[in-house]
Design a protein around this motif. Structure first.
Motif, PDB file in Angstrom:
ATOM      1  N   PRO A 368      38.913  49.353  32.502  1.00 24.25           N
ATOM      2  CA  PRO A 368      38.451  48.965  31.601  1.00 24.25           C
ATOM      3  C   PRO A 368      37.296  48.943  30.777  1.00 24.25           C
ATOM      4  N   TRP A 369      37.422  48.653  29.390  1.00 25.24           N
ATOM      5  CA  TRP A 369      36.077  48.799  28.573  1.00 25.24           C
ATOM      6  C   TRP A 369      35.196  47.510  28.000  1.00 25.24           C
ATOM      7  N   GLN A 370      34.130  47.958  28.259  1.00 26.18           N
ATOM      8  CA  GLN A 370      33.156  46.841  27.481  1.00 26.18           C
ATOM      9  C   GLN A 370      31.822  47.256  26.391  1.00 26.18           C
ATOM     10  N   SER A 371      32.396  46.255  25.483  1.00 18.13           N
ATOM     11  CA  SER A 371      31.312  46.564  23.907  1.00 18.13           C
ATOM     12  C   SER A 371      29.850  46.186  24.718  1.00 18.13           C
ATOM     13  N   PHE A 372      29.145  47.088  23.399  1.00 19.82           N
ATOM     14  CA  PHE A 372      27.608  46.781  23.727  1.00 19.82           C
ATOM     15  C   PHE A 372      27.256  46.607  22.913  1.00 19.82           C
ATOM     16  N   VAL A 373      26.553  46.158  22.117  1.00 18.81           N
ATOM     17  CA  VAL A 373      25.800  45.595  21.255  1.00 18.81           C
ATOM     18  C   VAL A 373      24.202  44.996  20.994  1.00 18.81           C
ATOM     19  N   SER A 374      23.284  45.955  20.124  1.00 19.75           N
ATOM     20  CA  SER A 374      21.807  45.351  20.488  1.00 19.75           C
ATOM     21  C   SER A 374      22.214  44.194  19.805  1.00 19.75           C
ATOM     22  N   ASN A 375      20.942  43.154  20.558  1.00 19.12           N
ATOM     23  CA  ASN A 375      20.221  42.117  19.852  1.00 19.12           C
ATOM     24  C   ASN A 375      19.640  42.305  18.909  1.00 19.12           C
ATOM     25  N   ASN A 376      19.544  41.200  17.348  1.00 16.23           N
ATOM     26  CA  ASN A 376      19.221  41.988  16.489  1.00 16.23           C
ATOM     27  C   ASN A 376      18.180  41.078  16.308  1.00 16.23           C
ATOM     28  N   ALA A 377      16.812  41.314  17.139  1.00 15.20           N
ATOM     29  CA  ALA A 377      15.883  41.332  16.654  1.00 15.20           C
ATOM     30  C   ALA A 377      15.027  42.403  17.292  1.00 15.20           C
ATOM     31  N   MET A 378      16.109  43.327  18.774  1.00 13.32           N
ATOM     32  CA  MET A 378      15.570  44.156  19.564  1.00 13.32           C
ATOM     33  C   MET A 378      16.325  45.447  17.932  1.00 13.32           C
ATOM     34  N   PRO A 379      14.593  46.386  18.238  1.00 13.79           N
ATOM     35  CA  PRO A 379      15.393  47.312  17.632  1.00 13.79           C
ATOM     36  C   PRO A 379      16.547  48.201  18.731  1.00 13.79           C
ATOM     37  N   CYS A 380      17.567  49.137  17.834  1.00 15.97           N
ATOM     38  CA  CYS A 380      18.332  49.495  18.691  1.00 15.97           C
ATOM     39  C   CYS A 380      17.961  51.564  18.498  1.00 15.97           C
ATOM     40  N   GLY A 381      18.540  51.874  20.034  1.00 16.95           N
ATOM     41  CA  GLY A 381      18.470  53.152  19.926  1.00 16.95           C
ATOM     42  C   GLY A 381      19.269  54.101  19.186  1.00 16.95           C
ATOM     43  N   THR A 382      18.934  55.299  19.579  1.00 18.76           N
ATOM     44  CA  THR A 382      20.919  55.932  18.980  1.00 18.76           C
ATOM     45  C   THR A 382      20.672  57.076  20.159  1.00 18.76           C
ATOM     46  N   THR A 383      21.709  58.406  19.513  1.00 20.17           N
ATOM     47  CA  THR A 383      22.456  59.707  19.968  1.00 20.17           C
ATOM     48  C   THR A 383      22.589  60.085  19.008  1.00 20.17           C
ATOM     49  N   ILE A 384      23.423  61.366  20.110  1.00 23.47           N
ATOM     50  CA  ILE A 384      23.825  62.295  19.359  1.00 23.47           C
ATOM     51  C   ILE A 384      25.295  62.412  18.063  1.00 23.47           C
ATOM     52  N   GLY A 385      25.076  60.925  18.305  1.00 17.42           N
ATOM     53  CA  GLY A 385      26.782  60.273  17.575  1.00 17.42           C
ATOM     54  C   GLY A 385      26.764  60.287  16.367  1.00 17.42           C
ATOM     55  N   PRO A 386      25.381  59.488  15.212  1.00 15.87           N
ATOM     56  CA  PRO A 386      25.510  59.567  14.041  1.00 15.87           C
ATOM     57  C   PRO A 386      25.006  61.082  13.653  1.00 15.87           C
ATOM     58  N   ILE A 387      24.117  62.047  14.405  1.00 13.50           N
ATOM     59  CA  ILE A 387      23.691  63.457  13.655  1.00 13.50           C
ATOM     60  C   ILE A 387      25.250  63.762  13.584  1.00 13.50           C
ATOM     61  N   THR A 388      26.020  64.120  14.627  1.00 16.07           N
ATOM     62  CA  THR A 388      27.168  64.715  15.374  1.00 16.07           C
ATOM     63  C   THR A 388      28.432  64.169  13.652  1.00 16.07           C
ATOM     64  N   ALA A 389      28.469  63.137  13.479  1.00 20.05           N
ATOM     65  CA  ALA A 389      28.937  63.152  12.432  1.00 20.05           C
ATOM     66  C   ALA A 389      28.861  63.262  10.951  1.00 20.05           C
ATOM     67  N   ALA A 390      27.688  62.796  10.536  1.00 19.61           N
ATOM     68  CA  ALA A 390      27.051  63.639   9.799  1.00 19.61           C
ATOM     69  C   ALA A 390      26.387  64.848   9.159  1.00 19.61           C
ATOM     70  N   ARG A 391      26.451  65.787  10.350  1.00 18.28           N
ATOM     71  CA  ARG A 391      26.084  67.094  10.264  1.00 18.28           C
ATOM     72  C   ARG A 391      27.404  67.942   9.717  1.00 18.28           C
ATOM     73  N   HIS A 392      28.738  67.661  11.464  1.00 13.92           N
ATOM     74  CA  HIS A 392      29.532  68.312  10.522  1.00 13.92           C
ATOM     75  C   HIS A 392      30.752  67.835  10.072  1.00 13.92           C
ATOM     76  N   GLY A 393      30.751  66.426   9.598  1.00 17.42           N
ATOM     77  CA  GLY A 393      31.969  65.777   9.044  1.00 17.42           C
ATOM     78  C   GLY A 393      32.967  65.090  10.004  1.00 17.42           C
ATOM     79  N   ILE A 394      32.319  64.952  11.511  1.00 16.00           N
ATOM     80  CA  ILE A 394      33.592  64.574  12.527  1.00 16.00           C
ATOM     81  C   ILE A 394      33.545  63.658  12.748  1.00 16.00           C
ATOM     82  N   ALA A 395      34.464  62.577  12.689  1.00 17.28           N
ATOM     83  CA  ALA A 395      34.799  61.340  13.596  1.00 17.28           C
ATOM     84  C   ALA A 395      34.639  61.591  14.719  1.00 17.28           C
ATOM     85  N   THR A 396      33.609  60.266  14.697  1.00 15.86           N
ATOM     86  CA  THR A 396      32.556  60.791  15.823  1.00 15.86           C
ATOM     87  C   THR A 396      32.469  59.061  16.872  1.00 15.86           C
ATOM     88  N   VAL A 397      32.151  59.105  17.633  1.00 21.64           N
ATOM     89  CA  VAL A 397      32.281  57.372  18.726  1.00 21.64           C
ATOM     90  C   VAL A 397      30.968  57.703  19.453  1.00 21.64           C
TER      91      VAL A 397
END
Length: 431
Positions: A368-397
């Motif tokens: 099974p799998w689950q979904s996570f999204v932050s509360n709109n009132a709370m700042p969201c952390g980040t990961t290497i995901g957006p960096i990988t996508a932007a730097r290499h033009g690679i589809a990232t999840v």
């Protein structure tokens, strides 16, 4: 222990051993490399010319490892399937001039690395780990895994308001560990490390040393359905990715893509280093692999266009004492399966197409799998995901495992989730 058909206690036991044996990023990549070599991988040097032969290979650089398996029949334009993770965790790291203290106490000067929960390092028995560089230019791993240091908290009698007003810690004044009594002597810590590793006096010329909790990982709960341990963020994903890559590389059937494990250092402070996700390491390795198989820039572009990366990192499980901090419609729980992490402001790189890729991998793995999204009132952390996508033009999840006490010296996850994550990553790499 209460078990579901998805639970492999052997996998979780192995994760706990991996966590205990990896007190620093340098130990983590060494342990991952050792496991991959048992699966037939071989190390290649970045300074050597690379061949285009099939099989498993890996590059080690500092606290990062990039490993890939070239199946028989792969061309220069064959796309990659990448599991991305990071090897570093928030902690306390030794300063360039480490020997300090006063009024009869010997202490070690440290810098706070990453966004650690400072209070979790108080009154905890701490060891010393990392790497040193010797006079001849070689490096040696260091792991003093015994009660060596401690950051003592001020007694309540001297801070009567602590329970009413909260604990307030100054990173510079309050986080300096003690490790003995007596006069402060310059060079004392380095001399101690030289003795520990069997080096000669004055042999150590540089160091990347850090503190770690010596308390081993442990099952927790009435039915032991939870695991408590250090550095789950993000060695849990490094371990799962290593297991998945080794499984695919040793399977009878060759994968249609080139499976890759990319475990970077320095994610906890922005990934901007030669071993971080925002550096050129991953792109260089993938390009050289394609070119070694006779490829051109056109082949490289075609391969990258068909590549998908699962950026695997821990996420927040619903905290029962702070439910108001979470989004009311998204409540990931331990042992509910890996999580899909979504943020439309691109703190996570997931989009609808990526969701479909992840859902397919989980379905084929039978987890099974689950979904996570932050509360709109709370700042969201980040990961290497957006960096990988932007730097290499690679589809990232962006995906991961839901935990509690993230960035603590000791974190908490479900005992079934590590095995389910490894299963989903394996299905993704072999698809």
């Amino acid at each position: 222990m209460s078990q579901s058909p998805r639970f492999d206690r052997g996998h979780t036991d192995d994760l706990m051993s991996f966590l205990a044996a990896s007190p620093s990023p340098y130990h983590a990549v060494a342990n991952a490399a050792e496991r991959l070599e048992k699966a037939g991988f071989r190390q290649v040097a970045e300074t050597d010319a690379w061949d285009g032969e099939s099989g498993g290979k890996y590059v080690l650089r500092g606290g990062a490892i990039i490993a890939w398996y070239v199946p028989a029949g792969a061309t220069a334009a064959t796309p990659y399937r990448i599991v991305g993770a990071h090897t570093d965790s928030p902690n306390l790291r030794v300063k360039p001039i480490p020997d300090t203290g006063h009024r009869g106490w010997r202490q070690v000067a440290v810098e706070v690395y990453g966004g650690t929960l400072l209070n979790t390092w108080l009154d905890r028995d701490l060891g010393l780990s990392g790497r040193v560089t010797l006079r001849d230019g070689s490096t040696r791993l260091v792991n003093v895994d015994r009660a060596l240091m401690r950051v003592p908290q001020l007694a309540v009698h001297l801070d009567r308001s602590v329970n009413a007003d909260g604990l307030k810690l100054d990173k510079q004044r309050h986080m300096t560990p003690i490790w003995g009594l007596g006069e402060v002597r310059e060079g004392d810590l380095v001399a101690f490390v030289e003795e520990e590793i069997g080096a000669g006096a004055g042999d150590i010329r540089g160091w990347d040393l850090m503190l770690h909790s010596i308390e081993p990982p442990a099952y927790l709960g009435r039915d032991r359905e939870l695991v408590a341990g250090p550095r789950m963020d993000n060695l849990l994903s490094v371990h799962a990715g290593t297991v998945a890559l080794a499984t695919v590389a040793t399977a009878d059937e060759e994968p249609p893509y080139i499976p890759v494990l990319a475990a970077f250092d320095h994610e906890e402070n922005g990934s901007q280093s030669d071993t971080g996700a925002d550096g050129p390491l991953l792109g260089t390795v993938l390009e050289r692999s394609a070119f070694a198989r006779g490829g051109t820039y056109e082949d490289r572009a075609r391969a990258f266009a068909g590549t998908v990366c699962l950026s695997s990192d821990t996420g927040h499980a619903l905290h029962p004492n702070y439910t108001e901090r979470h989004d009311p419609g998204h409540h990931p729980l331990p042992n509910g399966g890996p999580i899909l992490k979504v943020n439309v402001n691109q703190r996570y790189a997931t989009d609808g197409t990526g969701r479909a890729v992840f859902a397919d991998a989980c379905e084929r793995a039978g987890v099974p799998w689950q979904s996570f999204v932050s509360n709109n009132a709370m700042p969201c952390g980040t990961t290497i995901g957006p960096i990988t996508a932007a730097r290499h033009g690679i589809a990232t999840v962006d995906i991961g495992v839901a935990i509690l006490s993230m960035h603590s010296a000791r974190e908490l996850c479900g005992s079934e989730d590590p095995h389910m994550l490894a299963g989903a990553l394996t299905a993704f790499l072999e698809s």
